[in-house]
Design an enzyme around this catalytic site. Structure first.
Site, PDB file in Angstrom:
ATOM      1  CG  ASP A 155      -7.903   5.037   0.303  1.00 12.00           C
ATOM      2  OD1 ASP A 155      -7.771   3.803   0.407  1.00 12.00           O
ATOM      3  OD2 ASP A 155      -7.054   5.845   0.704  1.00 12.00           O
TER       4      ASP A 155
ATOM      5  CG  ASP B 292      -2.096   0.905   1.152  1.00  9.06           C
ATOM      6  OD1 ASP B 292      -2.330   1.486   0.080  1.00  9.06           O
ATOM      7  OD2 ASP B 292      -2.798   1.039   2.177  1.00  9.06           O
TER       8      ASP B 292
ATOM      9  CD  GLU C 120      -0.216   5.477  -3.945  1.00  8.98           C
ATOM     10  OE1 GLU C 120      -1.026   4.543  -4.046  1.00  8.98           O
ATOM     11  OE2 GLU C 120       0.318   5.787  -2.862  1.00  8.98           O
TER      12      GLU C 120
END
Length: 880
Positions: free
Chosen positions: A553, A477, A480
């Protein structure tokens, strides 16, 4: 919780604040290209420079303003003809030709004397060559440089050497280096791809300042129907029209913008042809303008001509979907966070108590010691191996999180060892880059470095990762990468990676490399024997080789359930078949009806996980009352019943690059009515699914494609001919699923607590006859977890066919061998118009046995039960 954590978690309190993120007007290279292109600086091809190799052609082009030459390579094309002002190249097969015009430089891709694609027909080729910094230039050099305005004011406005955004200043030591190019697609007005955006499946026209952005960002509660970049980027789009599919793969990992403009068809236009004015039909055309902040122009044109051809061509470049372990196709239960071992035990028991199958328990960041990955919170999870043994006893698995940021703590061995070896991304001054994320101040592993990936993979060994076992798998997670106090909540673009590459050059591929290293680590942990399972939030072209992706999300609202369908379809057609959306919505508290509908949709989507953020109410499936528990249980059980079909579809994705979840236009490429459909989809070629995505719905309008098709309602067995829209009544227990006539779908007839309990359970076959009374289907089986299917050819691939009253089970791939005791115990045939007088089975040894059957004349269905036909051997069923 540390002070830094308390402050930064507030970032996640509200839905996305778009002021944190740039729009096109705030992106300097976009403004620059718009500014420069308005001045019409053209390129010319120097055809006297052409050289031809075995399968490529090379020539120079020159910018007529700057006089700078550049090389152009056209792979798999060789010269075949031309004159002083043009050149024609062919692909060797003769069906495609490439016409190059010298001045102004343009390339036309021609098929059967018709132009299907033009490159640089709008003169938007743009290439910022390296320059001397303004302060270091002489007066003469300033005068000679006509590529950009030399005034200090323009330099700042165009962000040539520095770019400001809020309090951040991006210092560009190499100066401006952006690139751009336009592609005109003739006759095409339906384009798809370039994920990830919370947008429609069909790409929309963009206005000035509203380009599709490809820039991986941590966008909590992203806005829907928006072209802003979110977690992942695949710079690849497909164009489709009747008779042809094309693809453009723009291989660039820097920030990228894509503009799209469709010019509709004009029925007639007057054209001067000598002395006579003639009428000429003008086809529609879609122009695509790619712009990237850095890099080179490295583009692959995929010429199809069919969607299936395009998928294969793209897979040759980026790989196919990894073959998942079977357990990962079951249901996953996740939450930020399950509190402790007792909580895990109670939730696990709750599934058994309420007779709901599930396969995987997930632990978010709170399971660690102070957000130090590869550790366990000693108070909450004092005995992680015991917890995993509990799950193992029920043939279930555990997934834990591992993010790329590493807490700065000299006493944390992962940090100290990485620091000692220089394994972190550096800042532009040469020190380790430091940013704030969940642990507080953190450094970020440089996964672009092969040595870092090798070291990181080693952290997953059982000796290194204390408390882990072979049922533990991983979730990447925040990759990015997410940096809470960074520009746009990510890493500064002038951070430095291995090889002195700036972060701006490779931002979109950072998470891809963590995903790669994690998957390799799990494979190495098993000495190369076991398939990994890794879920990643950030992704790039080729991420399908390493595992699964989800849509990040999302929010517990009906609109997010609805948008998940086109988002997943777009991922699927760009190579990433193993994709899903958080069931129920990550943010907020879904009402019971929305939760049920989301479970029903998720059960028919590739990656099936319920997840929720820490501030939401608990929402395990049994917490909304007995009736809602029953509905959710039924949806999950439908998923498990279809696991044999799901597994076969993933095998096809793995070996043949066929998407698991497909927009209708893939299966019906010659039917214009399918091109814009995004509220329903195909699973493989056999099942059409139309999830209910509106509250209090009593009916849904389902489009059933194919003028020669027949479709069967999987619940009521009613049937309709294709090429029509039917109004289907829906109660809260209705999942509109339709089986295509002419297909055979394998199912499991018995549902267990998890996939592990079902390995030896019997199968059924759902046969849906076509208008011609025939059907076909396939089945794939292996051990569900190892690489033996690949290395030792330990697999079973069977083919089912029904024709003229005979159902045949035969071998589809003789290379595979996998003994099984599993039997087909039930066969259900839909569309059988006449009641049979007898049904018999015929084994390969010539043995014939009568079979009892039940025929329903009203619904034209035949049910055969209490069979015992080994699914791995040849046999026939004769219906007379």
């Amino acid at each position: 919780m540390e002070a830094a954590e308390k402050e930064e978690i507030s970032v996640e309190d509200e839905a996305v604040d778009k002021n944190i993120f740039k729009d096109c007007s705030k992106i300097a290279f976009y403004r620059r290209q718009k500014h420069q292109l308005s001045r019409r600086s053209t390129y010319q091809a120097l055809l006297d420079s052409v050289t031809t190799g075995k399968d490529s052609t090379k020539f120079h082009i020159i910018n007529e303003t700057t006089k700078v030459r550049q090389n152009k390579f056209l792979q798999r094309l060789i010269s075949c003809s031309g004159d002083a002002g043009s050149l024609v190249l062919a692909d060797g097969k003769g069906d495609l030709k490439c016409h190059i015009t010298a001045n102004p430089f343009k390339i036309d891709l021609v098929s059967e004397e018709e132009i299907v694609m033009s490159i640089n027909s709008l003169d938007q080729l743009y290439f910022e060559h390296l320059q001397i910094p303004l302060k270091q230039r002489s007066t003469k050099e300033n005068k000679e440089d006509t590529s950009v305005d030399a005034s200090q004011e323009d330099q700042e406005d165009l962000g040539l050497w520095e770019e400001k955004f809020g309090k951040f200043v991006d210092v560009k030591v190499n100066g401006p280096a952006s690139i751009g190019l336009d592609f005109s697609l003739h006759g095409f007005e339906h384009l798809y791809g370039i994920p990830q955006h919370a947008e429609s499946h069909q790409l929309k026209n963009t206005s000035d300042g509203d380009a599709y952005r490809l820039y991986n960002l941590d966008v909590y509660g992203y806005k829907i129907h928006d072209k802003m970049g979110i977690y992942g980027s695949v710079p690849y789009l497909l164009a489709h029209k009747l008779g042809r599919t094309l693809g453009i793969f723009w291989l660039n990992a820097s920030e990228t913008l894509v503009e799209i403009n469709t010019e509709p068809a004009v029925k007639y236009t007057l054209t001067q042809m000598g002395p006579v004015a003639a009428k000429q039909k003008i086809r529609c055309r879609t122009d695509v303008h790619w712009m990237s902040e850095s890099g080179i122009i490295d583009v692959f044109l995929l010429t199809g001509p069919t969607p299936s051809d395009i998928f294969k061509q793209y897979s040759y470049l980026t790989g196919t979907q990894a073959m998942p372990p079977l357990f990962s196709l079951g249901y996953h239960q996740c939450r930020w966070n399950y509190e402790d071992e007792q909580d895990v035990k109670a939730v696990d028991a709750g599934f058994d108590e309420h007779d709901i199958p599930y396969d995987v328990m997930w632990l978010d960041i709170e399971h660690t010691e102070g957000k130090r990955y590869f550790t366990w919170d000693k108070k909450r999870f004092p005995n992680p191996k015991r917890m995993q043994e509990l799950l193992r006893s029920k043939k279930r698995k555990l997934v834990v999180i591992s993010d790329p940021h590493i807490k700065i703590d000299p006493d944390y061995s992962v940090y100290s060892k990485a620091k000692e070896q220089g394994f972190f991304v550096r800042n532009h001054e040469g020190g380790d880059f430091e940013g704030v994320c969940w642990p507080g101040l953190s450094s970020y592993l440089d996964f672009t470095n092969p040595k870092v990936r090798e070291w990181y993979s080693g952290l997953f060994t059982f000796s290194a990762y204390q408390g882990s076992t072979d049922i533990l798998y991983i979730w990447n997670d925040m990759n990015e990468p997410s940096v809470f106090r960074g520009p746009e909540l990510t890493m500064q673009k002038n951070a430095v990676h291995h090889g002195n590459w700036e972060h701006r050059e490779l931002h979109n591929i950072y998470g891809f490399y963590q995903h790669m290293a994690t998957a390799e680590g799990l494979i190495q942990r098993s000495e190369g024997k076991e398939r990994p399972f890794v879920l990643t939030r950030s992704f790039f072209a080729g991420s399908q080789k390493y595992g699964a992706v989800w849509t990040g999300d999302n929010t517990a609202e009906w609109s997010y359930l609805k948008i998940s369908i086109p988002m997943l379809l777009t991922l699927s057609i760009t190579g990433i078949s193993f994709c899903g959306a958080d069931v129920g919505g990550f943010i907020g508290n879904p009402e019971a009806e929305l939760l049920v509908r989301w479970y029903q949709a998720g059960a028919y989507q590739p990656f099936f996980r319920g997840h929720a953020t820490m501030k939401t109410k608990r929402r395990e499936p049994w917490l909304f009352g007995e009736e809602y528990t029953r509905l959710i249980r039924e949806a999950i059980r439908q998923r498990y019943a279809l696991l044999p079909y799901w597994y076969f579809l993933f095998y096809c994705a793995h070996v043949a690059a066929e998407p698991v979840m497909r927009p209708l236009w893939i299966e019906f490429p010659e039917e214009l009515d399918t091109f814009g459909v995004e509220d329903e989809y195909m699973l493989g070629s056999a099942l059409l699914v139309h999830p209910v995505t509106e509250p209090k719905a009593t009916t849904v309008d389902v489009f059933l494609p194919g003028s020669n098709e027949v479709w069967y309602d999987s619940k009521t067995f009613a049937h309709w001919e294709g090429a029509c829209t039917v109004k289907i009544p829906v109660a809260l227990d209705t999942i509109p699923v339709f089986q295509r006539g002419g297909s055979i779908v394998p199912i499991k007839t018995t549902i267990g607590k998890s996939t592990g309990y079902m390995s030896d359970s019997p199968y059924g076959l759902r046969v849906a006859l076509s208008t011609k009374g025939s059907a076909m289907g396939e089945f794939y089986l292996d051990d569900g977890h190892s690489f033996q299917y690949l290395h030792q050819k330990q697999f079973l691939h069977r083919k089912f066919s029904f024709l003229a009253g005979v159902l045949i089970n035969s071998c589809a791939d003789k290379r595979g061998h996998y003994p099984t005791k599993c039997v087909v115990e039930q066969i259900f045939i839909q569309g059988l118009k006449k009641q049979p007088s007898s049904v018999t089975t015929h084994s390969s040894d010539g043995k014939e046995e009568p079979v009892a059957f039940t025929y329903c004349a009203k619904m034209s269905t035949l049910r055969l039960e209490k069979l015992s036909l080994n699914i791995g051997t040849d046999w026939e069923v004769h219906i007379r």
